[in-house]
Design a protein around this motif. Structure first.
Motif, PDB file in Angstrom:
ATOM      1  N   GLU A  74       0.835  -1.193   0.000  1.00  0.00           N
ATOM      2  CA  GLU A  74       0.000   0.000   0.000  1.00  0.00           C
ATOM      3  C   GLU A  74       0.873   1.246   0.000  1.00  0.00           C
ATOM      4  O   GLU A  74       0.600   2.220  -0.703  1.00  0.00           O
ATOM      5  N   ASN A  75       1.928   1.185   0.779  1.00  0.00           N
ATOM      6  CA  ASN A  75       2.802   2.340   0.868  1.00  0.00           C
ATOM      7  C   ASN A  75       3.557   2.577  -0.447  1.00  0.00           C
ATOM      8  O   ASN A  75       3.723   3.704  -0.895  1.00  0.00           O
ATOM      9  N   LEU A  76       3.987   1.508  -1.087  1.00  0.00           N
ATOM     10  CA  LEU A  76       4.788   1.648  -2.304  1.00  0.00           C
ATOM     11  C   LEU A  76       3.919   2.021  -3.510  1.00  0.00           C
ATOM     12  O   LEU A  76       4.358   2.741  -4.401  1.00  0.00           O
ATOM     13  N   THR A  77       2.696   1.478  -3.567  1.00  0.00           N
ATOM     14  CA  THR A  77       1.913   1.668  -4.790  1.00  0.00           C
ATOM     15  C   THR A  77       0.789   2.673  -4.626  1.00  0.00           C
ATOM     16  O   THR A  77       0.329   3.244  -5.603  1.00  0.00           O
ATOM     17  N   GLY A  78       0.317   2.863  -3.396  1.00  0.00           N
ATOM     18  CA  GLY A  78      -0.788   3.795  -3.191  1.00  0.00           C
ATOM     19  C   GLY A  78      -2.048   3.100  -2.721  1.00  0.00           C
ATOM     20  O   GLY A  78      -2.806   3.654  -1.957  1.00  0.00           O
ATOM     21  N   ASN A  79      -2.294   1.891  -3.200  1.00  0.00           N
ATOM     22  CA  ASN A  79      -3.512   1.202  -2.781  1.00  0.00           C
ATOM     23  C   ASN A  79      -3.209  -0.240  -2.377  1.00  0.00           C
ATOM     24  O   ASN A  79      -2.220  -0.820  -2.782  1.00  0.00           O
ATOM     25  N   ASN A 130      -5.316  -3.657  -6.477  1.00  0.00           N
ATOM     26  CA  ASN A 130      -5.345  -2.861  -7.706  1.00  0.00           C
ATOM     27  C   ASN A 130      -4.292  -1.759  -7.659  1.00  0.00           C
ATOM     28  O   ASN A 130      -4.592  -0.573  -7.585  1.00  0.00           O
ATOM     29  N   TYR A 131      -3.056  -2.208  -7.672  1.00  0.00           N
ATOM     30  CA  TYR A 131      -1.936  -1.304  -7.402  1.00  0.00           C
ATOM     31  C   TYR A 131      -1.752  -0.201  -8.444  1.00  0.00           C
ATOM     32  O   TYR A 131      -1.335   0.889  -8.112  1.00  0.00           O
ATOM     33  N   GLY A 132      -2.001  -0.511  -9.690  1.00  0.00           N
ATOM     34  CA  GLY A 132      -1.806   0.500 -10.725  1.00  0.00           C
ATOM     35  C   GLY A 132      -0.370   0.981 -10.797  1.00  0.00           C
ATOM     36  O   GLY A 132      -0.119   2.171 -10.985  1.00  0.00           O
ATOM     37  N   ARG A 154       5.167   3.189 -12.515  1.00  0.00           N
ATOM     38  CA  ARG A 154       4.653   4.547 -12.398  1.00  0.00           C
ATOM     39  C   ARG A 154       5.121   5.276 -11.151  1.00  0.00           C
ATOM     40  O   ARG A 154       4.940   6.488 -11.040  1.00  0.00           O
ATOM     41  N   ARG A 155       5.654   4.534 -10.183  1.00  0.00           N
ATOM     42  CA  ARG A 155       6.102   5.197  -8.956  1.00  0.00           C
ATOM     43  C   ARG A 155       7.475   4.679  -8.557  1.00  0.00           C
ATOM     44  O   ARG A 155       7.743   3.493  -8.656  1.00  0.00           O
ATOM     45  N   ASP A 156       8.290   5.600  -8.080  1.00  0.00           N
ATOM     46  CA  ASP A 156       9.632   5.236  -7.664  1.00  0.00           C
ATOM     47  C   ASP A 156       9.614   4.826  -6.188  1.00  0.00           C
ATOM     48  O   ASP A 156       8.645   5.080  -5.487  1.00  0.00           O
TER      49      ASP A 156
END
Ligand code: SF4
Ligand code: SF4
Lengths: 411, 134
Positions: free
Chosen positions: A147-152, A155-157, A165-167
């Motif tokens: 969750e911390n690395l991807t945002g959710n 359904n990480y996206g 998409r995220r560093d």
């Protein structure tokens, strides 16, 4: 009295499913029983079709990546990664090294999460609910990291065609390292809880046996195949992402526990050892994480126009927590792909249910069914292309085909 | 040798705090609105909500002034949640359709789209005011 008794021993049919509390996911089983013993097994998957490939063939690859996230609630990275890899092959896109490492880190975090989820489900199927709660509490740490690395949480996206998409920032890196230490400290405890417990030993050792030969004949993949002694792992055999730089060996049941016997117990062993392996892989990745870009082309408009021109076929293969997952994509210089086919790992594993279940007792069905970690929402999709024409199979067709296949295999 | 290794852990858990997130109040209050009013007056306290992670993707926010109506976001939206309004040359986003991928945020040349941390979005009406961003 005796006539009634005789009647009871005559084979009778027990249907379980399509939706049944003993099964983790919808699938229709028909068992031919003789007393408590399972004699014949037939099953009909295909209860959860969603037509996601149909949707994909009307969208461009950048859109499809986000659809692939939703094929499976557990393997979010796996599906988007194999799809992205297929498209990258077609468009000859080279993924930056750093992105490859980040993909690997998330891929392995997902494996930890998935295996712990499975361990909990397995305990639950045995009626060992305290262990189920414990496994799922422990699993939360990896969910929090993802969750911390991807945002959710699901359904990480995170995967994009040509990178991620995220560093991972330095702060996050410290968090991941802390999480790994937590799991490292837990490994021995988990191994004791699962492998030294007399209930688990009793219910799993020698049950649901899949011989090495059967596993090979039925094209079984992943931990199910490895527990039967097949030395195979896509990460080892056809390295992708950062696995080429890392030290990954397929995990087989070790000699200390008597080597591969192909029973439910061995499947537990393999998955628990793989949690440890994943920790090692993430540590290696963090240790040698290269600097640099995370996307092949940050400008989306440019990426879209490259993808629109792309022509050809590609296959993306990755080692999902349940085994090899494969995406086939065909692009023909149009916005949307001409064809997209998903082969989820469970698809290859379902057939192994038949040899595993034969001769077992009715009460062993839930744990044996769960032991291959089936993911039917991933598996259920069929569109057949014949002579350039495609037609969609109805549930009845599928049931018929599945029965025919089962019959063929049992001859 | 095989035994019951979970037993000591279970005994330990009898004395440890719950691992799950706490509910806003310890017990279900007789009246939720009454309880909330009390909280507002400072007579009762609630367990604070668990914070969302830093890169959380919640309800979309749209900066209408910054948007130039290029409609690039429509091209990448996997859920077809964005509609282009030709009269105003601006977009409208249907939150009930959005799958929170934030792909439109990445593509927007004017940085007019963002994901907020708001996630309690359920309503019974798809076209409620809260479900349409424009
Ligand atoms: S977040 Fe994704 S689904 Fe939602 S409007 Fe943007 S592109 Fe569409
Ligand atoms: S991409 Fe940005 S600027 Fe273009 S229409 Fe969408 S919101 Fe407006």
């Amino acid at each position: 009295m005796s006539a009634e008794k005789a009647k009871k021993t005559v084979p009778y049919t027990v249907p379980i499913g399509p939706v049944h509390p003993a099964l983790k996911e919808p699938v229709m089983f028909t068992f031919g029983m003789e007393g408590e013993i399972v004699r014949t097994v037939d099953f009909a998957p295909g209860q959860t079709h969603r037509g996601i490939e149909w949707m994909g063939m009307r969208r461009n690859p950048v859109q499809i990546v986000h659809l692939t996230d939703r094929i499976c609630g557990i393997c979010g990275i796996v599906h988007s990664l194999s799809f992205a890899r297929a498209v990258e092959q077609i468009a000859e896109i080279e993924v930056p090294e750093r992105a490859d490492y980040i993909r690997t880190i998330l891929h392995e975090l997902e494996r930890i999460q998935s295996h712990l989820l499975w361990a909990g489900v397995a305990a639950h199927e045995l009626g060992f609910d305290s262990l189920f709660y414990l496994a799922w509490r422990v699993r939360e740490q990896s969910m929090d990291l993802i969750e911390n690395l991807t945002g959710n949480r699901v359904n990480y996206g995170i995967v994009q065609i040509g990178g991620v998409r995220r560093d991972i920032s330095d702060e996050q890196r410290a968090l991941v390292e802390k999480g790994l230490d937590y799991y490292q400290g837990l490994l021995d405890q988990m191994a004791t809880l699962f492998l030294k417990d007399s209930t688990i030993l009793m219910r799993c050792r020698g049950h649901g046996i899949l011989s090495g030969d059967d596993a090979r004949l039925l094209c079984t993949v992943g931990p199910t195949a490895r527990a039967s002694g097949l030395n195979m792992d896509v990460r080892q055999d056809y390295p992708y992402c950062a696995y080429g730089d890392l030290d990954v060996k397929a995990i087989l049941p070790p000699p200390e526990t008597g080597g591969p016997q192909g029973d439910v117990y061995d499947r537990i062993i393999v998955r628990l050892l793989e949690v440890g392996q994943s920790i090692g892989i993430i540590r290696q990745c963090l240790g040698q994480l290269p600097a640099g870009e995370i996307l092949w082309e940050p400008k989306m408009a440019k990426l879209l126009s490259v993808l629109k021109k792309a022509e050809g076929e590609g296959i993306g293969r990755v080692e999902a927590p349940r085994g090899e997952c494969m995406h086939y994509v065909k692009m023909a210089g149009k916005e949307a792909p001409d064809s997209w086919k998903v082969k989820a790992s469970s698809y290859s594993n379902l057939m192994s249910w038949i040899p595993m279940l034969q001769g077992e007792q009715l009460a062993d069905i839930p744990i044996i069914v769960a032991s291959i970690d089936p993911c039917l929402s991933c598996t259920d999709r069929v569109a057949v292309t014949r002579n350039g024409q495609s037609d969609i199979l109805t549930k009845e067709d599928l049931t018929r085909l599945s029965r025919e296949k089962t019959r063929r295999m049992m001859q | 040798m095989a035994g019951l290794p979970l037993l000591p852990e279970l005994v330990r858990q009898l004395f440890s705090r719950p691992a799950t997130n706490a509910f806003p109040s310890r017990h279900l209050p007789p009246s939720i609105t009454g309880f909330l009013a009390k909280v507002a007056r400072g007579e009762a306290t609630i367990h604070p909500p668990i914070p969302t992670p830093p890169k959380f993707r919640g309800k979309i926010v749209y900066d209408r002034e910054a948007c130039i109506g290029c409609s690039l976001c429509l091209r990448v939206c996997p859920a077809h949640a964005i509609e282009f309004i030709p009269e105003t040359k601006r977009v409208r986003i249907y939150v009930t359709q959005c799958i929170f991928c934030s792909q439109c945020n990445d593509v927007c040349p004017k940085n007019a789209l963002h994901m907020s941390h708001e996630f309690l979005l359920a309503t019974e009406d798809r076209y409620a005011e809260s479900q349409i961003v424009e």
